[in-house]
Design an enzyme around this catalytic site. Structure first.
Site, PDB file in Angstrom:
ATOM      1  CG  ASP A 184      -1.952  -1.085   1.236  1.00  0.00           C
ATOM      2  OD1 ASP A 184      -3.096  -0.817   0.857  1.00  0.00           O
ATOM      3  OD2 ASP A 184      -1.609  -2.219   1.601  1.00  0.00           O
ATOM      4  CB  THR A 270      -5.511  -4.122   1.899  1.00  0.00           C
ATOM      5  OG1 THR A 270      -5.306  -2.815   1.348  1.00  0.00           O
ATOM      6  CG2 THR A 270      -4.251  -4.547   2.623  1.00  0.00           C
TER       7      THR A 270
END
Length: 519
Positions: A184, A270
């Site tokens: 990320d 995610t």
């Protein structure tokens, strides 16, 4: 000494809408200046790379006009300014075999790799082409890094509890306690770093901030190692990450221009990213551009999505690798307001598909009763009260659910990859119904909104209201959920089905003597 530079012109090629580079070589003021620049710097290959990184729409058009002269001057200025950094990064960029592509005109000679910096797939008349090209470059870079980081399997342990495979994560102290990984942070820094250099005056709204790393120096070093081809120091890494923090705690935008704002979700999905490639872990690098609050460009980089629009092979097969699936897996969806939606290959040597169109929304090919849902792998967040199953029962009848209570006619995946699947006709219905009171973030929807709308679909609130993207980092609290479909009668039916099941749920609660039910 002679120099030859080729100009490629994207052309429509029949029903498949593939674009072929078939224009004959032309000499333009831009190419002449770049040849001189290459000679002056004794590095013709650097000049070649600079030339091929220019969007095709700005090459070879009216080169004798003021616009042509300005383009050539801009190239000289940019080349002079960026020459040192380009030279430093050239070896690493050229050695990246994943992104090498060779111009056919050089096939018999020593090939000059064009690589990731070359984006020639879009039509010349694609609206906002220059912006879209830079967005694609940024997303491709981020996808390459995250692909290397994603594990093959979900985190697992052996008999003594030792973790066999995982990726470094931390949990953000937010209402949803969502995980954030090395990928990320690296993806956000790469995307915003690239765009800030291409468009220095633009602003950014993005999910992550470097404050999460202050107590995790080890994680910071991992991120820097993962993004070392693009970022040189921890200070630069944190600065690029924090370019996205141009909003206040309440989500409103601080002072400054608002006519060009990019939103970025560096890894949407995610949990899918952590789940791993062999366990069907889909994720997307999501980028959009807002012009005065209106989404005008949407780019979704989906490294694990099959390129075949009809494929449902969302899990990697045993024996599948980055080396042998580069033409069968990995898509970039790009859309521009008024310009349609295209599916580009993740690797530039694949083929483009588009303009994409959703399933016909008049039920001429797929009936409402056969509408395919596109659902998340984990229903807890996107379907907090279990309403999606009741909606599916209204669409599909009593056999809509399996013995586990899951929708039978459904495609399951994480992230805004769902928007791309609907845009290319792989499903018709998506509904997101988070916990009551949850306020949606703009980066979770802006890019996908442009993609689905430009493919002919619809995305509204679950109550049928148009989404207002001009409020800053968050959508309006009045948005209780998201409805996305192929449009037409399918969208109308989804909205009515939601209302129907909500009324039934409220009636059931009242019969049970439960008051004050929040939906």
């Amino acid at each position: 000494m002679t120099a030859s530079l080729d100009t490629d012109t994207d052309q429509r090629a029949g029903p498949s809408q593939k674009f072929m580079c078939s224009a004959p070589p032309r000499v333009t003021m831009t190419s002449v200046c770049l040849v001189l620049l290459g000679l002056a710097t004794a590095d013709r290959s650097a000049a070649f790379d600079q030339y091929h990184s220019i969007p095709a729409a700005f090459i070879g058009r009216n080169s004798s006009s003021t616009r042509g002269r300005n383009n050539a001057n801009d190239v000289i200025r940019r080349s002079s300014r960026d020459y040192a950094s380009a030279r430093r990064s050239r070896d690493a960029r050229v050695s990246s075999a994943l992104f090498h592509s060779v111009d056919d005109s050089h096939a018999s000679a020593s090939p000059l790799p064009v690589g990731i910096e070359s984006v020639k797939e879009l039509p010349d008349d694609f609206p906002r082409r220059e912006d879209a090209v830079e967005a694609i470059k940024a997303v491709r870079k981020a996808c390459l890094v995250t692909m290397k980081l994603q594990p093959l399997h979900s985190p697992s342990k052996d008999k003594d509890g030792t973790i066999l495979e995982t990726i470094s994560t931390l949990t953000k102290q937010q209402a949803d306690n969502s995980p954030v990984t090395v990928g990320d942070f690296a993806a956000q820094a790469i995307v915003l770093g690239h765009l800030s250099q291409a468009f220095p005056s633009d602003r950014f709204i993005a999910e992550e901030c470097s404050s999460h790393l202050t107590a995790n120096p080890g994680l910071l070093e991992e991120i820097l190692a993962a993004s070392k081809e693009h970022i040189s120091s921890s200070e630069q890494l944190c600065r690029y990450i924090d370019l996205g923090q141009s909003y206040n705690d309440d989500g409103t935008i601080g002072k400054g221009q608002t006519n060009r704002i990019w939103t970025c979700d560096p890894i949407d999905g995610t949990k899918g990213f952590i789940r791993g490639k062999l366990d069907g872990g889909q994720y997307a690098v999501c980028l959009s551009k807002l012009e005065n609050g209106t989404p005008t460009i949407g780019v979704l980089g989906c490294p694990n999505l099959p390129c075949d629009v009809d494929s449902t092979d969302y899990k990697w097969a045993p024996g599948e690798t980055d080396a042998n699936n580069r033409k069968s897996r990995g898509c970039i969806f790009v859309a521009s307001k008024g310009g349609g939606c295209y599916q580009l290959p993740l690797f530039p040597d694949g083929s483009i598909q588009g303009p994409l169109r959703v399933t016909p929304n008049d039920a001429s090919s797929t009936t409402i009763a056969d509408a395919r849902f596109c659902c998340g792998v984990e229903s807890g967040f996107g379907d907090y009260l279990g309403q999606q199953a009741r909606i599916a029962t209204i669409f599909h009848g009593p056999n809509a659910l399996d013995v586990k209570g899951e929708i039978v006619n459904a495609r399951r995946m994480d992230s805004q990859a769902k928007h791309g699947v609907l845009a290319r006709g792989g499903a018709e219905i998506f509904v997101r119904l988070p916990k009551p009171g949850y306020v949606e973030w703009v980066w979770d929807h802006a890019a996908g909104f442009v993609v689905i709308e430009e493919a002919g679909g619809r995305l509204t609130s679950i109550d049928g209201q148009e989404i207002d993207f001009s409020l800053g980092a968050k959508l309006s609290p009045s948005v209780r959920g998201i409805a996305m479909t192929n449009g037409g009668i399918f969208h109308d039916r989804l909205l009515s089905a939601f209302k129907e099941q909500e009324e039934a749920l409220l009636a059931d609660k009242e019969e049970d003597g439960v008051e004050g039910v929040a939906l």
